[in-house]
Write a protein that holds these residues in place. Sequence first.
Motif, short mmCIF file in Angstrom:
data_model
loop_
_atom_site.label_atom_id
_atom_site.label_comp_id
_atom_site.label_asym_id
_atom_site.label_seq_id
_atom_site.Cartn_x
_atom_site.Cartn_y
_atom_site.Cartn_z
N ASP A 150 0.83 -1.21 0.00
CA ASP A 150 0.00 0.00 0.00
C ASP A 150 0.86 1.26 0.00
O ASP A 150 0.55 2.24 -0.69
CB ASP A 150 -0.94 0.01 1.20
CG ASP A 150 -2.07 -1.00 1.10
OD1 ASP A 150 -2.27 -1.59 0.01
OD2 ASP A 150 -2.77 -1.22 2.11
N LEU A 151 1.94 1.25 0.77
CA LEU A 151 2.86 2.39 0.80
C LEU A 151 3.45 2.64 -0.58
O LEU A 151 3.48 3.78 -1.06
CB LEU A 151 4.00 2.13 1.78
CG LEU A 151 3.85 2.63 3.19
CD1 LEU A 151 4.99 2.11 4.05
CD2 LEU A 151 3.79 4.13 3.24
N ALA A 152 3.93 1.60 -1.22
CA ALA A 152 4.53 1.74 -2.55
C ALA A 152 3.52 2.29 -3.54
O ALA A 152 3.83 3.21 -4.32
CB ALA A 152 5.09 0.40 -3.03
N GLN A 153 2.31 1.76 -3.50
CA GLN A 153 1.25 2.24 -4.40
C GLN A 153 0.94 3.71 -4.14
O GLN A 153 0.81 4.51 -5.07
CB GLN A 153 -0.02 1.40 -4.23
CG GLN A 153 0.11 -0.04 -4.64
CD GLN A 153 0.08 -0.26 -6.13
OE1 GLN A 153 -0.34 0.59 -6.92
NE2 GLN A 153 0.56 -1.42 -6.56
N ALA A 154 0.84 4.06 -2.87
CA ALA A 154 0.50 5.43 -2.49
C ALA A 154 1.60 6.43 -2.84
O ALA A 154 1.32 7.60 -3.09
CB ALA A 154 0.19 5.50 -1.00
N MET A 155 2.83 5.97 -2.87
CA MET A 155 3.96 6.86 -3.13
C MET A 155 4.19 7.14 -4.61
O MET A 155 4.98 8.03 -4.96
CB MET A 155 5.24 6.25 -2.52
CG MET A 155 5.23 6.24 -1.01
SD MET A 155 6.66 5.37 -0.33
CE MET A 155 7.96 6.54 -0.72
N THR A 156 3.51 6.44 -5.50
CA THR A 156 3.77 6.62 -6.93
C THR A 156 3.51 8.05 -7.39
O THR A 156 4.34 8.63 -8.10
CB THR A 156 2.98 5.64 -7.80
OG1 THR A 156 1.58 5.79 -7.54
CG2 THR A 156 3.40 4.20 -7.56
N GLU A 157 2.39 8.63 -7.00
CA GLU A 157 2.07 9.98 -7.45
C GLU A 157 3.04 11.00 -6.85
O GLU A 157 3.48 11.93 -7.53
CB GLU A 157 0.62 10.34 -7.10
CG GLU A 157 0.13 11.57 -7.82
CD GLU A 157 0.23 11.46 -9.34
OE1 GLU A 157 0.62 12.48 -9.96
OE2 GLU A 157 -0.05 10.39 -9.91
N HIS A 158 3.38 10.81 -5.58
CA HIS A 158 4.35 11.70 -4.93
C HIS A 158 5.70 11.63 -5.65
O HIS A 158 6.35 12.66 -5.88
CB HIS A 158 4.50 11.33 -3.45
CG HIS A 158 5.50 12.16 -2.73
ND1 HIS A 158 5.33 13.50 -2.48
CD2 HIS A 158 6.71 11.85 -2.21
CE1 HIS A 158 6.37 13.98 -1.83
NE2 HIS A 158 7.23 12.99 -1.66
N ALA A 159 6.12 10.44 -6.01
CA ALA A 159 7.40 10.27 -6.70
C ALA A 159 7.37 10.95 -8.06
O ALA A 159 8.35 11.61 -8.46
CB ALA A 159 7.73 8.79 -6.84
N ARG A 160 6.28 10.81 -8.79
CA ARG A 160 6.17 11.48 -10.09
C ARG A 160 6.21 13.00 -9.92
O ARG A 160 6.83 13.70 -10.72
CB ARG A 160 4.87 11.08 -10.78
CG ARG A 160 4.91 9.73 -11.42
CD ARG A 160 3.67 9.49 -12.28
NE ARG A 160 3.59 8.10 -12.65
CZ ARG A 160 2.74 7.23 -12.13
NH1 ARG A 160 1.86 7.60 -11.22
NH2 ARG A 160 2.74 5.98 -12.53
N THR A 161 5.55 13.50 -8.88
CA THR A 161 5.56 14.93 -8.60
C THR A 161 6.97 15.41 -8.31
O THR A 161 7.39 16.48 -8.79
CB THR A 161 4.62 15.26 -7.43
OG1 THR A 161 3.30 14.87 -7.78
CG2 THR A 161 4.63 16.74 -7.10
N MET A 162 7.71 14.63 -7.52
CA MET A 162 9.10 14.99 -7.24
C MET A 162 9.94 14.99 -8.52
O MET A 162 10.77 15.88 -8.71
CB MET A 162 9.71 14.03 -6.21
CG MET A 162 9.17 14.19 -4.81
SD MET A 162 9.73 12.90 -3.67
CE MET A 162 11.48 13.21 -3.62
N LEU A 163 9.70 14.02 -9.37
CA LEU A 163 10.46 13.90 -10.61
C LEU A 163 10.26 15.12 -11.50
O LEU A 163 11.22 15.74 -11.96
CB LEU A 163 10.06 12.63 -11.36
CG LEU A 163 10.75 12.35 -12.69
CD1 LEU A 163 12.20 11.93 -12.46
CD2 LEU A 163 10.01 11.27 -13.46
N PHE A 164 9.01 15.48 -11.72
CA PHE A 164 8.70 16.55 -12.66
C PHE A 164 8.64 17.92 -11.99
O PHE A 164 9.13 18.90 -12.53
CB PHE A 164 7.39 16.26 -13.41
CG PHE A 164 7.48 15.03 -14.24
CD1 PHE A 164 8.33 14.98 -15.34
CD2 PHE A 164 6.75 13.91 -13.93
CE1 PHE A 164 8.43 13.83 -16.12
CE2 PHE A 164 6.83 12.75 -14.70
CZ PHE A 164 7.67 12.72 -15.80
#
Length: 108
Positions: free
Chosen positions: A42-56
Amino acid sequence: MNEHSQILLPEAFADIYRSRPGSARLVLPLAEVAARHELCEDLAQAMTEHARTMLFGAHLAEDEVLRRCFAGLRAEGAGVSGAEALWVVRRLAELLDWEQPEFPETGQ
């Protein structure tokens, strides 16, 4: 884990809780390990959008995003062990189709 159980744990996650490498024996009851896996997934799934936001948004490289996520998961009060944090970040990379991170400080 066995023919009567419907709980399917990825081997990489189950390895965190094995009594020794290559052993089939877990150091915690299967239900507890399955609950930890569910939390980490669940943590990994939840972090996907945050990670994309950090990337871009922050214009960071993928490996730096994963490094920062790992550091956050290793912080006191994060609720996961160091081995679980590593698994979560590797799962996050998999979900995002990014290269698997290397963390020299963990030996992995």
